[in-house]
Design a protein around this motif. Structure first.
Motif, PDB file in Angstrom:
ATOM      1  N   LYS A   5       9.552  -1.877  10.074  1.00 20.45           N
ATOM      2  CA  LYS A   5       8.991  -3.231  10.238  1.00 20.45           C
ATOM      3  C   LYS A   5       7.532  -3.097  10.677  1.00 20.45           C
ATOM      4  CE  LYS A   5      12.692  -5.935   9.675  1.00 20.45           C
ATOM      5  NZ  LYS A   5      12.805  -5.295   8.332  1.00 20.45           N
ATOM      6  N   PRO A   6       6.582  -3.465   9.796  1.00 19.64           N
ATOM      7  CA  PRO A   6       5.160  -3.241  10.139  1.00 19.64           C
ATOM      8  C   PRO A   6       4.567  -4.306  11.065  1.00 19.64           C
ATOM      9  CG  PRO A   6       5.376  -4.027   7.880  1.00 19.64           C
ATOM     10  CD  PRO A   6       6.764  -3.965   8.426  1.00 19.64           C
ATOM     11  N   PRO A  13      -7.418   2.572  -4.779  1.00 20.94           N
ATOM     12  CA  PRO A  13      -8.389   1.678  -4.135  1.00 20.94           C
ATOM     13  C   PRO A  13      -7.884   1.249  -2.756  1.00 20.94           C
ATOM     14  CG  PRO A  13      -7.222   0.511  -5.888  1.00 20.94           C
ATOM     15  CD  PRO A  13      -6.615   1.874  -5.804  1.00 20.94           C
ATOM     16  N   TRP A  14      -8.234   2.045  -1.749  1.00 23.90           N
ATOM     17  CA  TRP A  14      -7.810   1.734  -0.390  1.00 23.90           C
ATOM     18  C   TRP A  14      -8.635   0.596   0.183  1.00 23.90           C
ATOM     19  CZ3 TRP A  14      -3.499   4.165   0.746  1.00 23.90           C
ATOM     20  CH2 TRP A  14      -3.263   5.462   0.296  1.00 23.90           C
ATOM     21  N   VAL A  15      -8.137  -0.031   1.224  1.00 28.95           N
ATOM     22  CA  VAL A  15      -8.910  -0.977   2.027  1.00 28.95           C
ATOM     23  C   VAL A  15      -8.816  -0.490   3.462  1.00 28.95           C
ATOM     24  CG1 VAL A  15      -9.150  -3.352   2.813  1.00 28.95           C
ATOM     25  CG2 VAL A  15      -8.322  -2.891   0.498  1.00 28.95           C
ATOM     26  N   GLY A  16      -9.950  -0.447   4.155  1.00 21.14           N
ATOM     27  CA  GLY A  16      -9.876   0.013   5.536  1.00 21.14           C
ATOM     28  C   GLY A  16     -11.210   0.014   6.228  1.00 21.14           C
ATOM     29  N   ILE A  17     -11.228   0.692   7.376  1.00 18.82           N
ATOM     30  CA  ILE A  17     -12.472   0.839   8.132  1.00 18.82           C
ATOM     31  C   ILE A  17     -12.654   2.324   8.429  1.00 18.82           C
ATOM     32  CG2 ILE A  17     -12.321  -1.451   9.203  1.00 18.82           C
ATOM     33  CD1 ILE A  17     -11.366   0.010  11.781  1.00 18.82           C
ATOM     34  N   PRO A  18     -13.908   2.754   8.614  1.00 23.85           N
ATOM     35  CA  PRO A  18     -14.091   4.170   8.961  1.00 23.85           C
ATOM     36  C   PRO A  18     -13.396   4.463  10.293  1.00 23.85           C
ATOM     37  CG  PRO A  18     -16.199   3.127   8.418  1.00 23.85           C
ATOM     38  CD  PRO A  18     -15.190   2.030   8.522  1.00 23.85           C
ATOM     39  N   LEU A  19     -12.702   5.587  10.363  1.00 26.51           N
ATOM     40  CA  LEU A  19     -12.026   5.952  11.611  1.00 26.51           C
ATOM     41  C   LEU A  19     -13.035   6.099  12.740  1.00 26.51           C
ATOM     42  CD1 LEU A  19      -9.511   6.937  13.189  1.00 26.51           C
ATOM     43  CD2 LEU A  19      -9.992   9.233  12.320  1.00 26.51           C
ATOM     44  N   SER A  20     -14.270   6.519  12.372  1.00 23.20           N
ATOM     45  CA  SER A  20     -15.290   6.748  13.397  1.00 23.20           C
ATOM     46  C   SER A  20     -15.565   5.476  14.214  1.00 23.20           C
ATOM     47  CB  SER A  20     -16.582   7.249  12.749  1.00 23.20           C
ATOM     48  OG  SER A  20     -17.065   6.290  11.838  1.00 23.20           O
ATOM     49  N   THR A  21     -15.445   4.298  13.580  1.00 26.23           N
ATOM     50  CA  THR A  21     -15.685   3.038  14.302  1.00 26.23           C
ATOM     51  C   THR A  21     -14.758   2.930  15.510  1.00 26.23           C
ATOM     52  OG1 THR A  21     -16.174   2.037  12.175  1.00 26.23           O
ATOM     53  CG2 THR A  21     -15.849   0.531  14.015  1.00 26.23           C
ATOM     54  N   LEU A  22     -13.479   3.173  15.283  1.00 22.59           N
ATOM     55  CA  LEU A  22     -12.499   3.061  16.357  1.00 22.59           C
ATOM     56  C   LEU A  22     -12.719   4.134  17.417  1.00 22.59           C
ATOM     57  CD1 LEU A  22      -9.857   1.563  17.219  1.00 22.59           C
ATOM     58  CD2 LEU A  22      -8.608   3.410  16.107  1.00 22.59           C
ATOM     59  N   GLY A  59      -6.577  -4.333  -2.647  1.00 18.80           N
ATOM     60  CA  GLY A  59      -6.985  -5.617  -2.085  1.00 18.80           C
ATOM     61  C   GLY A  59      -5.923  -6.329  -1.267  1.00 18.80           C
ATOM     62  N   GLU A  60      -4.749  -5.672  -1.121  1.00 16.62           N
ATOM     63  CA  GLU A  60      -3.649  -6.321  -0.411  1.00 16.62           C
ATOM     64  C   GLU A  60      -3.231  -5.494   0.800  1.00 16.62           C
ATOM     65  OE1 GLU A  60      -0.792  -6.454  -3.502  1.00 16.62           O
ATOM     66  OE2 GLU A  60      -1.834  -8.046  -4.595  1.00 16.62           O
ATOM     67  N   VAL A  61      -2.474  -6.161   1.684  1.00 20.06           N
ATOM     68  CA  VAL A  61      -1.930  -5.479   2.855  1.00 20.06           C
ATOM     69  C   VAL A  61      -1.149  -4.241   2.412  1.00 20.06           C
ATOM     70  CG1 VAL A  61      -0.141  -5.720   4.623  1.00 20.06           C
ATOM     71  CG2 VAL A  61      -1.879  -7.494   4.350  1.00 20.06           C
ATOM     72  N   LEU A  62      -1.296  -3.167   3.163  1.00 22.42           N
ATOM     73  CA  LEU A  62      -0.655  -1.895   2.823  1.00 22.42           C
ATOM     74  C   LEU A  62       0.863  -2.054   2.689  1.00 22.42           C
ATOM     75  CD1 LEU A  62      -1.882   0.966   2.511  1.00 22.42           C
ATOM     76  CD2 LEU A  62      -1.248   1.397   4.879  1.00 22.42           C
ATOM     77  N   PRO A  63       1.437  -1.681   1.548  1.00 19.54           N
ATOM     78  CA  PRO A  63       2.892  -1.726   1.425  1.00 19.54           C
ATOM     79  C   PRO A  63       3.549  -0.697   2.371  1.00 19.54           C
ATOM     80  CG  PRO A  63       1.849  -1.545  -0.741  1.00 19.54           C
ATOM     81  CD  PRO A  63       0.794  -1.284   0.284  1.00 19.54           C
ATOM     82  N   ASN A  65       3.593   2.967   1.509  1.00 21.77           N
ATOM     83  CA  ASN A  65       2.313   3.666   1.540  1.00 21.77           C
ATOM     84  C   ASN A  65       1.808   3.896   2.959  1.00 21.77           C
ATOM     85  OD1 ASN A  65       2.329   1.942  -1.180  1.00 21.77           O
ATOM     86  ND2 ASN A  65       1.161   3.817  -1.501  1.00 21.77           N
ATOM     87  N   GLY A  66       2.633   3.526   3.957  1.00 19.53           N
ATOM     88  CA  GLY A  66       2.268   3.827   5.334  1.00 19.53           C
ATOM     89  C   GLY A  66       1.840   2.630   6.157  1.00 19.53           C
ATOM     90  N   ALA A  67       2.438   1.475   5.891  1.00 20.47           N
ATOM     91  CA  ALA A  67       2.093   0.242   6.611  1.00 20.47           C
ATOM     92  C   ALA A  67       2.339   0.411   8.111  1.00 20.47           C
ATOM     93  CB  ALA A  67       2.942  -0.925   6.077  1.00 20.47           C
ATOM     94  N   PRO A  68       1.590  -0.313   8.919  1.00 21.26           N
ATOM     95  CA  PRO A  68       0.478  -1.182   8.531  1.00 21.26           C
ATOM     96  C   PRO A  68      -0.867  -0.455   8.557  1.00 21.26           C
ATOM     97  CG  PRO A  68       0.988  -1.538  10.825  1.00 21.26           C
ATOM     98  CD  PRO A  68       1.922  -0.461  10.349  1.00 21.26           C
ATOM     99  N   VAL A  69      -0.894   0.755   9.118  1.00 16.66           N
ATOM    100  CA  VAL A  69      -2.181   1.456   9.192  1.00 16.66           C
ATOM    101  C   VAL A  69      -1.952   2.961   9.066  1.00 16.66           C
ATOM    102  CG1 VAL A  69      -2.103   1.381  11.725  1.00 16.66           C
ATOM    103  CG2 VAL A  69      -4.273   1.850  10.580  1.00 16.66           C
ATOM    104  N   ARG A  70      -2.783   3.594   8.250  1.00 14.87           N
ATOM    105  CA  ARG A  70      -2.630   5.024   8.008  1.00 14.87           C
ATOM    106  C   ARG A  70      -3.993   5.696   7.925  1.00 14.87           C
ATOM    107  NH1 ARG A  70      -0.788   6.663   2.166  1.00 14.87           N
ATOM    108  NH2 ARG A  70      -1.600   8.649   2.901  1.00 14.87           N
ATOM    109  N   LEU A  71      -3.945   7.012   7.973  1.00 19.68           N
ATOM    110  CA  LEU A  71      -5.139   7.811   7.846  1.00 19.68           C
ATOM    111  C   LEU A  71      -5.357   8.143   6.356  1.00 19.68           C
ATOM    112  CD1 LEU A  71      -7.223   9.549   9.464  1.00 19.68           C
ATOM    113  CD2 LEU A  71      -5.513  11.370   9.448  1.00 19.68           C
ATOM    114  N   VAL A  72      -6.610   8.215   5.919  1.00 19.09           N
ATOM    115  CA  VAL A  72      -6.905   8.718   4.572  1.00 19.09           C
ATOM    116  C   VAL A  72      -8.070   9.702   4.683  1.00 19.09           C
ATOM    117  CG1 VAL A  72      -7.634   8.161   2.235  1.00 19.09           C
ATOM    118  CG2 VAL A  72      -6.099   6.612   3.431  1.00 19.09           C
ATOM    119  N   VAL A  73      -7.779  10.964   4.361  1.00 16.42           N
ATOM    120  CA  VAL A  73      -8.800  12.025   4.393  1.00 16.42           C
ATOM    121  C   VAL A  73      -8.864  12.598   2.980  1.00 16.42           C
ATOM    122  CG1 VAL A  73      -9.621  14.025   5.693  1.00 16.42           C
ATOM    123  CG2 VAL A  73      -7.886  12.544   6.693  1.00 16.42           C
TER     124      VAL A  73
END
Lengths: 309, 222
Positions: free
Chosen positions: A95-96, A142-151, A206-210, A213-221
């Motif tokens: 449950k995300p 096509p991921w959607v996210g923010i740079p990890l460095s920001t956090l 463009g949509e919330v992570l299924p 695929n690792g909802a609700p937040v995952r790392l992408v390297v």
């Protein structure tokens, strides 16, 4: 450095067919929802939630994205089953919402951040990245996210912090037992974690992570094998000593800490020289650092990449 | 229960069509794009698993025959064994074509360098003489005893197939473990029978007589 001129319409501006179809689906579903107010909750949940206006990124590739259906049905997420088709069939096991992510360890401002607040931390970017799995297949997502460095920068790392450990969600009562030591953990060097390519993804297409695929937040390297990009994160911990990741624990001779995509260093049991892009018939040559050598090779200057695999 | 010649013909035809089904379904899956996101991998996995399944089914014929007393089952075994070989050959073809694209140098390197490919390839090579000597004429030419000892190669072939599967899997070994357990049970059963027979013979209490079931088993058991 070669600076390529863009064609008239960058591919990032073109709505991928699947996304377009996804919107059609969404509209159709919304319509049927309006008609039938007594639908079961499971059917209500099926509508994908768009993430709004996204910033384009110069880090995006021009390559064609892998079909939405393939991205969301061909997954390695062992907590939800070891077959590629299992995670998308077992989405009810995670449950995300509600969800909080902790940033802790050697930081001056540790915090727990709700997923809604994480979405507002910085403008959401679309990053179209290549993804290369250690098993020899690849996708363009096509991921959607923010740079990890920001956090990480907001949490104000202490001088002694040298590594970052990532911990994934694990619920013994609903998720696969055995196979790996749970919870799933991964690690990066602090400079790798702060690299502008390193993304904290909250969506795709463009949509919330299924869930699968690792909802609700995952790392992408993107320059490392896929398993380094831990899913469904609950904790990001800054530490002094190099963390041991779940796969390294399971098979230290096969999965090292760095796990950079490298066509010249084979997995002990198979070659890494080529890969099959999902949706393609022929195989293609695997690129050093998954094609991100220009951006990341300097992180590993002077290192023997055979030894530090 | 012994079927007439006509009945057996019907059974054999039905079995042949049934054995063909996995291939037909895979072909249809390719045409209708229902083999998942990585259909070529599905194809490779499926042909490999069917090879192993047919080897195990072939190995199950003799025990089934002993337990049921239906000796005519032996006449279905050749079809099953040849299908194991056919799926194995298809499996090799998916590797040579869809995985390596006929890059013979890379294939040779792979066979030498990667143990799981080495054992898989060895298993398939060992199947070739068995497939070539599957005809009645070949059995006559070789003589029953020599033919039988040649065809005992199915035991190492099956075990190599299990090892091949085991070494390929990344972490979840449930499936290869199941195949291996069945293989070990089917092969172990034969070892146990042999041991029992030896004991009986040593005790002098049992000698196979002409015309009795025991003798038929002794000639044809693999």
């Amino acid at each position: 450095m070669l600076i390529r001129t863009a064609s008239d319409i960058p591919s990032s501006e073109i709505t991928p067919e699947d996304l377009y179809q996804g919107r059609r689906r969404f509209i159709a579903q919304a319509g049927s929802l309006a008609l039938a107010g007594t639908l079961a909750p499971a059917q209500v949940r099926a509508a994908p939630a768009p993430l709004g206006v996204l910033t384009k990124s110069p880090y995006s590739t021009n390559e064609a994205s892998t079909h939405y259906k393939a991205v969301t049905t061909y997954n390695n997420f062992y907590e939800l089953g070891t077959d590629k088709a299992d995670p998308s069939a077992n989405t009810h096991r995670l449950k995300p919402t509600p969800w909080t992510l902790r940033i802790e360890g050697l930081v001056n401002k540790p915090r727990s951040i709700a997923i809604e607040d994480l979405l507002k931390l910085a403008p959401l970017e679309e990053r179209i990245y290549r993804m290369r799995c250690v098993e020899g297949w690849s996708m363009v997502i096509p991921w959607v996210g923010i740079p990890l460095s920001t956090l990480i920068r907001q949490a104000d790392p202490q001088g002694s912090a040298r590594f970052v450990e990532f911990v994934s969600h694990y619920d013994r009562s609903t998720m696969t037992r055995g196979v790996l030591e749970w919870p799933y953990t991964e690690g990066l060097r602090l400079d790798e974690a702060l690299h502008p390519l390193t993304l904290l993804a909250v969506g795709l297409y463009g949509e919330v992570l299924p869930v699968q695929n690792g909802a609700p937040v995952r790392l992408v390297v993107p320059w490392k094998y896929g398993f380094k990009s831990a899913k469904s994160l609950v904790s990001i911990r800054l530490v002094e000593r190099q963390p041991v990741s779940a796969w390294t624990k399971a098979a230290p001779a096969e999965y090292g800490f760095f796990s950079n995509v490298n066509p010249e260093v084979d997995h002990p049991r198979w070659s890494q020289a080529t890969e099959r892009r999902i949706g393609e018939f022929s195989k293609r040559r695997t690129l050093m650092f998954n094609g991100y050598a220009d951006q990341v090779a300097s992180l590993y200057t002077g290192m023997d990449l055979r030894r530090f695999y | 229960m012994t079927p007439s010649n006509l009945q057996l013909k019907v059974i054999k035809t039905a079995l042949f069509l049934l054995c063909l089904m996995p291939a037909v379904l895979l072909w249809r899956g390719l045409e209708t794009d229902t083999l998942g996101a990585n259909p070529l991998e599905t194809l490779t996995r499926a042909t490999g698993e069917w090879t192993l399944r047919f080897l195990l089914i072939t190995l199950a014929v003799t025990p089934l025959r002993r337990f049921t007393g239906w000796h005519w089952l032996i006449r279905l075994r050749r079809t099953l064994g040849l299908f194991a070989f056919a799926y194995g050959a298809a499996h090799l073809l998916t590797y040579v074509w869809l995985d390596q694209f006929f890059d013979w140098q890379a294939i040779a390197r792979d066979i030498l360098k990667r143990p799981f490919i080495t054992v898989g390839f060895a298993a398939l090579v060992l199947m070739v003489p068995l497939a070539l000597t599957s005809s009645n004429a070949a059995i006559r030419r070789l003589g029953g005893r020599r033919w039988q000892s040649l065809h005992r190669a199915i035991y190492p072939i099956t075990l190599l197939g299990c090892v091949h599967f085991w070494w390929l899997v990344k972490k979840d070994i449930t499936e290869p473990l199941l195949y291996t357990l069945v293989a070990v049970a089917l092969i172990g059963l034969r070892g146990w029978w042999r041991e029992q027979e030896r004991r009986k013979q040593r005790a002098g209490g049992y000698l196979p007589q002409p015309g009795q079931g025991g003798k038929v088993i002794k000639i044809f058991a693999k």
